[in-house]
Every structure is written in structure tokens, then in C-alpha cells.
Scaffold this motif. Structure first.
Motif, PDB file in Angstrom:
ATOM      1  N   ARG A 154     -81.751   7.424  68.905  1.00 28.25           N
ATOM      2  CA  ARG A 154     -80.504   6.809  68.429  1.00 28.25           C
ATOM      3  C   ARG A 154     -79.933   5.782  69.400  1.00 28.25           C
ATOM      4  NH1 ARG A 154     -76.644  11.039  65.211  1.00 28.25           N
ATOM      5  NH2 ARG A 154     -78.256  12.029  63.906  1.00 28.25           N
ATOM      6  N   GLY A 155     -80.201   5.957  70.669  1.00 29.67           N
ATOM      7  CA  GLY A 155     -79.670   5.023  71.651  1.00 29.67           C
ATOM      8  C   GLY A 155     -80.383   5.177  72.976  1.00 29.67           C
ATOM      9  N   LEU A 156     -80.361   4.115  73.777  1.00 32.34           N
ATOM     10  CA  LEU A 156     -81.035   4.101  75.073  1.00 32.34           C
ATOM     11  C   LEU A 156     -80.167   3.403  76.102  1.00 32.34           C
ATOM     12  CD1 LEU A 156     -84.417   2.870  73.612  1.00 32.34           C
ATOM     13  CD2 LEU A 156     -84.191   5.071  74.747  1.00 32.34           C
ATOM     14  N   ASP A 157     -80.134   3.948  77.305  1.00 32.02           N
ATOM     15  CA  ASP A 157     -79.587   3.233  78.455  1.00 32.02           C
ATOM     16  C   ASP A 157     -80.765   2.700  79.256  1.00 32.02           C
ATOM     17  OD1 ASP A 157     -77.020   3.804  77.728  1.00 32.02           O
ATOM     18  OD2 ASP A 157     -76.625   5.232  79.335  1.00 32.02           O
ATOM     19  N   VAL A 158     -80.763   1.408  79.553  1.00 31.45           N
ATOM     20  CA  VAL A 158     -81.910   0.798  80.215  1.00 31.45           C
ATOM     21  C   VAL A 158     -81.448  -0.221  81.239  1.00 31.45           C
ATOM     22  CG1 VAL A 158     -82.138  -0.918  78.350  1.00 31.45           C
ATOM     23  CG2 VAL A 158     -84.089  -0.465  79.842  1.00 31.45           C
ATOM     24  N   HIS A 167     -76.606  -0.475  77.296  1.00 30.64           N
ATOM     25  CA  HIS A 167     -76.705   0.567  76.277  1.00 30.64           C
ATOM     26  C   HIS A 167     -77.117  -0.119  74.984  1.00 30.64           C
ATOM     27  CE1 HIS A 167     -76.092   4.274  74.143  1.00 30.64           C
ATOM     28  NE2 HIS A 167     -75.291   3.676  73.277  1.00 30.64           N
ATOM     29  N   VAL A 168     -78.280   0.269  74.444  1.00 29.79           N
ATOM     30  CA  VAL A 168     -78.809  -0.414  73.274  1.00 29.79           C
ATOM     31  C   VAL A 168     -78.968   0.572  72.119  1.00 29.79           C
ATOM     32  CG1 VAL A 168     -79.975  -2.170  74.646  1.00 29.79           C
ATOM     33  CG2 VAL A 168     -81.220  -0.121  74.007  1.00 29.79           C
ATOM     34  N   THR A 169     -78.654   0.099  70.927  1.00 34.47           N
ATOM     35  CA  THR A 169     -78.769   0.878  69.698  1.00 34.47           C
ATOM     36  C   THR A 169     -79.255  -0.051  68.591  1.00 34.47           C
ATOM     37  OG1 THR A 169     -76.528   0.402  68.926  1.00 34.47           O
ATOM     38  CG2 THR A 169     -76.793   2.289  70.416  1.00 34.47           C
ATOM     39  N   ARG A 170     -79.319   0.462  67.369  1.00 32.91           N
ATOM     40  CA  ARG A 170     -79.711  -0.370  66.237  1.00 32.91           C
ATOM     41  C   ARG A 170     -78.736  -1.518  66.005  1.00 32.91           C
ATOM     42  NH1 ARG A 170     -79.360   3.073  60.802  1.00 32.91           N
ATOM     43  NH2 ARG A 170     -79.919   1.017  59.988  1.00 32.91           N
ATOM     44  N   LEU A 176     -83.972  -5.524  71.564  1.00 34.11           N
ATOM     45  CA  LEU A 176     -84.402  -4.710  72.706  1.00 34.11           C
ATOM     46  C   LEU A 176     -84.583  -3.258  72.286  1.00 34.11           C
ATOM     47  CD1 LEU A 176     -85.066  -4.516  75.695  1.00 34.11           C
ATOM     48  CD2 LEU A 176     -82.607  -4.329  76.177  1.00 34.11           C
ATOM     49  N   PHE A 177     -83.713  -2.766  71.430  1.00 31.16           N
ATOM     50  CA  PHE A 177     -83.839  -1.403  70.914  1.00 31.16           C
ATOM     51  C   PHE A 177     -85.167  -1.245  70.174  1.00 31.16           C
ATOM     52  CE2 PHE A 177     -82.488   1.876  67.643  1.00 31.16           C
ATOM     53  CZ  PHE A 177     -82.459   2.944  68.541  1.00 31.16           C
ATOM     54  N   TRP A 178     -85.527  -2.226  69.376  1.00 27.20           N
ATOM     55  CA  TRP A 178     -86.806  -2.200  68.659  1.00 27.20           C
ATOM     56  C   TRP A 178     -87.976  -2.170  69.640  1.00 27.20           C
ATOM     57  CZ3 TRP A 178     -90.857  -5.686  68.785  1.00 27.20           C
ATOM     58  CH2 TRP A 178     -91.847  -5.519  67.803  1.00 27.20           C
ATOM     59  N   ALA A 179     -87.936  -3.008  70.652  1.00 23.97           N
ATOM     60  CA  ALA A 179     -89.069  -3.165  71.569  1.00 23.97           C
ATOM     61  C   ALA A 179     -89.279  -1.945  72.457  1.00 23.97           C
ATOM     62  CB  ALA A 179     -88.864  -4.403  72.434  1.00 23.97           C
ATOM     63  N   LEU A 180     -88.197  -1.345  72.919  1.00 21.89           N
ATOM     64  CA  LEU A 180     -88.324  -0.203  73.821  1.00 21.89           C
ATOM     65  C   LEU A 180     -88.996   0.981  73.141  1.00 21.89           C
ATOM     66  CD1 LEU A 180     -84.825  -0.361  75.528  1.00 21.89           C
ATOM     67  CD2 LEU A 180     -87.021  -0.553  76.722  1.00 21.89           C
ATOM     68  N   ARG A 181     -88.756   1.160  71.870  1.00 22.53           N
ATOM     69  CA  ARG A 181     -89.314   2.299  71.135  1.00 22.53           C
ATOM     70  C   ARG A 181     -90.731   1.951  70.666  1.00 22.53           C
ATOM     71  NH1 ARG A 181     -86.338   2.973  66.502  1.00 22.53           N
ATOM     72  NH2 ARG A 181     -85.746   0.796  66.725  1.00 22.53           N
ATOM     73  N   GLY A 182     -91.652   2.145  71.590  1.00 24.34           N
ATOM     74  CA  GLY A 182     -93.053   1.789  71.380  1.00 24.34           C
ATOM     75  C   GLY A 182     -93.577   0.877  72.471  1.00 24.34           C
ATOM     76  N   GLY A 183     -92.688   0.119  73.116  1.00 23.46           N
ATOM     77  CA  GLY A 183     -93.094  -0.798  74.181  1.00 23.46           C
ATOM     78  C   GLY A 183     -93.087  -0.188  75.558  1.00 23.46           C
ATOM     79  N   VAL A 190     -85.681   2.904  81.531  1.00 24.36           N
ATOM     80  CA  VAL A 190     -84.751   3.672  80.709  1.00 24.36           C
ATOM     81  C   VAL A 190     -84.213   4.832  81.534  1.00 24.36           C
ATOM     82  CG1 VAL A 190     -84.561   5.184  78.687  1.00 24.36           C
ATOM     83  CG2 VAL A 190     -85.787   3.007  78.516  1.00 24.36           C
ATOM     84  N   THR A 191     -82.910   4.922  81.639  1.00 24.45           N
ATOM     85  CA  THR A 191     -82.277   5.981  82.438  1.00 24.45           C
ATOM     86  C   THR A 191     -81.816   7.157  81.591  1.00 24.45           C
ATOM     87  OG1 THR A 191     -80.100   4.926  82.321  1.00 24.45           O
ATOM     88  CG2 THR A 191     -81.532   4.295  84.153  1.00 24.45           C
ATOM     89  N   GLY A 192     -81.791   6.993  80.259  1.00 21.41           N
ATOM     90  CA  GLY A 192     -81.427   8.088  79.376  1.00 21.41           C
ATOM     91  C   GLY A 192     -81.563   7.675  77.930  1.00 21.41           C
ATOM     92  N   MET A 193     -81.704   8.676  77.057  1.00 20.28           N
ATOM     93  CA  MET A 193     -81.831   8.372  75.633  1.00 20.28           C
ATOM     94  C   MET A 193     -81.147   9.448  74.802  1.00 20.28           C
ATOM     95  SD  MET A 193     -85.847   9.346  74.839  1.00 20.28           S
ATOM     96  CE  MET A 193     -86.422  11.053  75.007  1.00 20.28           C
ATOM     97  N   GLU A 194     -80.640   9.049  73.647  1.00 21.85           N
ATOM     98  CA  GLU A 194     -80.096   9.989  72.674  1.00 21.85           C
ATOM     99  C   GLU A 194     -81.116  10.137  71.549  1.00 21.85           C
ATOM    100  OE1 GLU A 194     -76.103  10.834  69.956  1.00 21.85           O
ATOM    101  OE2 GLU A 194     -76.617   8.773  70.526  1.00 21.85           O
ATOM    102  N   ILE A 195     -81.478  11.382  71.237  1.00 22.15           N
ATOM    103  CA  ILE A 195     -82.515  11.643  70.240  1.00 22.15           C
ATOM    104  C   ILE A 195     -82.019  12.630  69.194  1.00 22.15           C
ATOM    105  CG2 ILE A 195     -84.446  11.163  71.783  1.00 22.15           C
ATOM    106  CD1 ILE A 195     -84.743  14.213  72.184  1.00 22.15           C
TER     107      ILE A 195
END
Length: 457
Positions: A154-158, A167-170, A176-183, A190-195
């Protein structure tokens, strides 16, 4: 170095310093980082300071949590950021989510989530780092049922190459949110993520173990069976050469065996029992199938906990048949000069569907994931690599040409990264790399080089 140490809470170590070797060590011992500096980050501010220091000096940056998948090493001249000290987990039971810090292992997330009657989309090895695993896609025990782990972020701190903590989200920096999830770690640390967490407390799972003499029969029956099962059923089949050591239980110690591993997520034990009946009918020598708490799901694969030197490779396959099975068994059976673990993981189900929020994970049309793993303690690398090459050549007629990032850490990993993505997605990733990391600061990894595009985040 002294100026950086003044800005960092955790340790900053050079090769001559006490504790340097321990700080750079990871689970994978075949390829060890040997950077000029190791920064043991205690929090996001430490990561920012380390990235700013490296970027300002033109130094490459690598990041390591548990060190299970070293594709490239932080050689002399680079900076390695270790994140094991960043291991916080916060579960929001009402929202069905968890916040996971950079160095957290899956077993830590599983334990906290279970207290709320929930489960993460963790993999077969509970001690793998949750963040790096998810950024690489994340093929979970229950992914046929729920999708890739990356599909449920749902979200990432990077911290990006400019030293900014974002802090990136949809809705916030969606590119950047698209690229991090798979890149993975190509676009920052990434220092933390919400899942998302799943409403799972128990599953039907375990393993059926067969003698190697039944390998062709078991693989053939498995393929026929896998074509009929619902999305609730997650499974794999593997030919495994086990060493003759006391840690391996009888009756499989020192033997070549065939394992079918099962994780069924719905319908209760009656559903699982009914679905696996055709496999049980073959006559396993060992049967551990039954209902178990999700917190015990690591027992299904029993992946090794102790560090080891491993060479592995992976390929995505389409529909496969008896000829494909025979091509593998001809090279990996008891007569093989190099002992391997050779595995087929059943894909499809929710894995084949695009996620609610798009990401960079590719090859969703594949039907199976093929892995071959060899431990260097049991054979010389000069014998292992040609043996792997012969195996991948043998399965070429059934390959989609794709690979999966999480299992890509062999000799050719650096040149195979492009194959983990659909062609248009790879071009978009290189364009975004040019925006967020134009100097390729984050290149000691499964690297995506900067392109010449003008996409803006």
C-alpha cells in the motif's frame, strides 16, 4: 568517514575495523560484499546520511537485509548499507495491514500478524527479509490464491539517490511506486512498507516424499493433478539430493527423493484431503500433510536456516509435458555428477491476473517456475555452472524466455535482469531510473541501467 560516523547512529566500519566482517556477512556466502564502508543503519536518517555520503562522492551503494540473494557485491570503493537493526513490525488488525521496517524477516511479521488472526504473503523460507523479497515480486506460499506479495503493497518509504526520504503510494509519486514494486533496490533504499495481511490463521499443508525410483511417475501425476486444482491450492514438486548427515531425518537421509509440497488456503482440512488424494495414491514414503497454523508454515519446505554457498538459476515455463520432465530427470537424477535441488512451482491462479494497482512484476503468463539450486559445499563451481547450463538448455523448448527476480542469483544474473520484465515495462523502468537515479548509484544489485526517457515522478 569520520564526518559520516558523526551523522549516523549505527556503526560505520572500514575493512580494518573490528566487526566489519560480521556486519557485511549475509546468508549467501558464495558472494560476499567487501565495500570500503559498511553503514549499519539504525533508522531512515542513517540511510539518508549514507546515501548522501556515497552520492556526493560518486560511490555505488548496495543494501543488505538478510543477504539471501546477492546478485552483485559491494566491491572495494562502494558503500554497503545493512538494515538488520531496522526490524520493527506494526500490525493494524482493523485495517488488515502491517507496517514493516527495512530489515524485518518474514518470521517476525508472521508472528505479529498471527496474534491478530492474520497472515502476510510470506514465502517458503521464514527468515528471508520481507522488504527485499516483496520488492522483487514475492512468490508466496499462498500466491496462487492471493497474488504476488508486491501486489499487496500500500505504501513505501524510500531514500532515493538524492538523499531524500519519500513516502510513495498509488496517489503520491505513482511512477516510483510502480517501479519499486518489482524493480527491487534499483530506485533507492526502502526503509519501510505498508502491506495487506490476509484473513488466514490455518492452512492444509505439508509434504509428500517419494523414492527417486518413482520420479517420472510422480512428476507426471503432479502435472496432471496441477492442471485441475483450484486457486486455493498452492504447490510444488522437487527432486532433492539430501546429504548423509545427522541433521537430515531418516528415512530420507543420504537419498535422492521427490517432494511434493502443498499449501491449501481454503475450505478446511476436508478440502485439502480431497484434493491431494490422487497424489497420496502414488504411495509416499513420508507424509506430513495436515492442518497447521500459518505460523508453522515454514515447516512445509524446511528451507535451510544456516548460511551457505549457493549457486542457482531460474526460468519461467509455459505448459509442460512428460518430455519436459524426462529432459530434467535425465540430467538431475541419482546418476548426475553434481547434486541439485530441481523444482517446479505451480503458478497461475491469481498470479496470472493484473493487480488492482499496477506494478513492474512481469511474466504473469507463465505456468510454472523452474529452479535449480546447488550448494557449493557439495560440488565445485566449475562443475556446477556447466551442469546448470545443460539443464536450462534442455528445458528451452518449454521456456517462455522469462525469469523471476527473487530466485535469480547465479553466474548470469546480471545479464538476465531484462528477462524478469515485460518489454514495455523494462523500457519504462530504464526511463524512471534516469529520473530517480541517473548516475546509477544503486547498481550493485539486479541492475536496471538508466535510460534516456523523460518520465517525471
Amino acid at each position: 568517514m569520520n564526518r559520516l560516523a558523526d551523522r549516523v547512529t549505527g556503526p560505520v566500519l572500514a575493512p580494518r575495523d573490528e566487526g566489519y566482517d560480521e556486519e557485511r556477512a549475509g546468508w549467501q556466502t558464495a558472494r560476499r560484499h567487501r565495500p570500503d564502508l559498511v553503514v549499519g543503519a539504525a533508522g531512515p536518517a542513517d540511510v539518508q546520511a549514507a546515501v548522501a555520503y556515497a552520492s556526493g562522492r560518486g560511490l555505488p551503494v548496495a543494501v543488505q537485509g538478510t543477504g539471501h540473494a546477492s546478485a552483485a557485491v559491494a566491491a572495494e570503493g562502494g558503500v554497503l548499507i545493512t538494515t538488520a537493526r531496522m526490524s520493527a513490525v506494526r500490525v493494524d488488525a482493523d485495517a488488515g495491514t502491517a507496517w514493516v521496517s527495512a530489515g524485518t524477516r518474514w518470521d517476525q511479521v508472521v508472528h505479529r500478524a498471527a496474534q491478530a488472526g492474520l497472515a502476510p504473503l510470506s514465502g517458503s523460507a521464514p527468515r528471508v527479509g520481507a522488504v527485499s523479497y516483496t520488492l522483487g515480486g514475492g512468490l508466496a506460499l499462498l500466491s496462487r490464491t492471493f497474488g504476488y506479495s508486491a501486489d499487496h503493497v500500500r505504501g513505501l518509504d524510500v531514500v532515493t539517490a538524492d538523499g531524500r526520504l519519500r513516502h510513495v503510494t498509488r496517489d503520491r509519486e505513482p511512477d516510483l511506486f510502480w517501479a519499486l514494486r518489482g524493480g527491487r533496490d534499483n530506485f533507492g533504499v526502502v526503509t519501510g512498507m505498508e502491506i495487506d495481511l490476509m484473513p488466514v490463521t490455518t492452512l492444509y499443508g505439508g509434504a509428500l516424499v517419494f523414492p527417486v525410483e518413482k520420479a517420472a511417475e510422480v512428476f507426471g501425476a503432479y502435472l496432471q493433478w496441477a492442471a485441475t486444482v483450484p486457486e486455493a491450492m498452492n504447490s510444488s514438486v522437487a527432486l532433492i539430493s539430501l546429504p548423509d548427515v545427522p541433521a537430515i531425518p531418516e528415512p530420507v537421509r543420504g537419498r535422492h527423493t521427490v517432494h511434493i509440497r502443498v499449501a491449501c488456503a481454503a475450505g478446511g482440512p476436508g478440502t485439502g484431503e480431497r484434493l491431494v488424494a490422487p497424489l497420496r495414491a502414488i504411495g509416499p514414503m513420508s507424509d506430513t500433510l495436515g492442518e497447521l497454523a500459518y505460523a508453522e508454515a515454514g515447516s512445509i519446505y524446511n528451507d535451510p536456516v544456516a548460511p551457505g554457498a549457493v549457486e542457482s538459476g531460474t526460468a519461467m515455463l509455459g505448459e509442460i509435458d512428460a518430455a519436459a520432465v524426462q529432459a530434467v530427470l535425465d540430467l538431475a537424477g541419482p546418476h548426475a555428477p553434481v547434486p541439485h535441488v530441481v523444482e517446479l512451482r505451480h503458478l497461475g491462479g491469481r498470479l496470472a491476473h493484473p493487480p488492482a494497482v499496477g506494478n513492474a512484476v512481469g511474466n504473469r503468463d507463465a505456468r510454472y517456475l523452474f529452479n535449480v539450486v546447488s550448494r557449493l559445499e557439495r560440488a565445485d563451481i566449475a562443475r556446477i555452472r556447466p551442469a546448470h547450463a545443460r539443464m536450462f538448455e534442455a528445458i528451452t523448448p518449454w521456456s517462455t524466455g522469462g525469469r523471476f527476480l527473487n530466485f535469480m542469483n547465479g553466474e548470469n544474473a546480471a545479464t538476465q535482469v531484462r528477462s524478469a520484465y515485460d518489454a514495455a515495462d523494462y523500457r519504462r523502468l530504464t526511463d524512471l531510473k534516469a529520473v530517480y537515479d541517473p548516475e546509477n548509484t544503486f547498481r550493485l544489485n539486479h541492475n536496471i541501467p538508466p535510460g534516456r526517457g523523460l518520465i517525471r515522478g
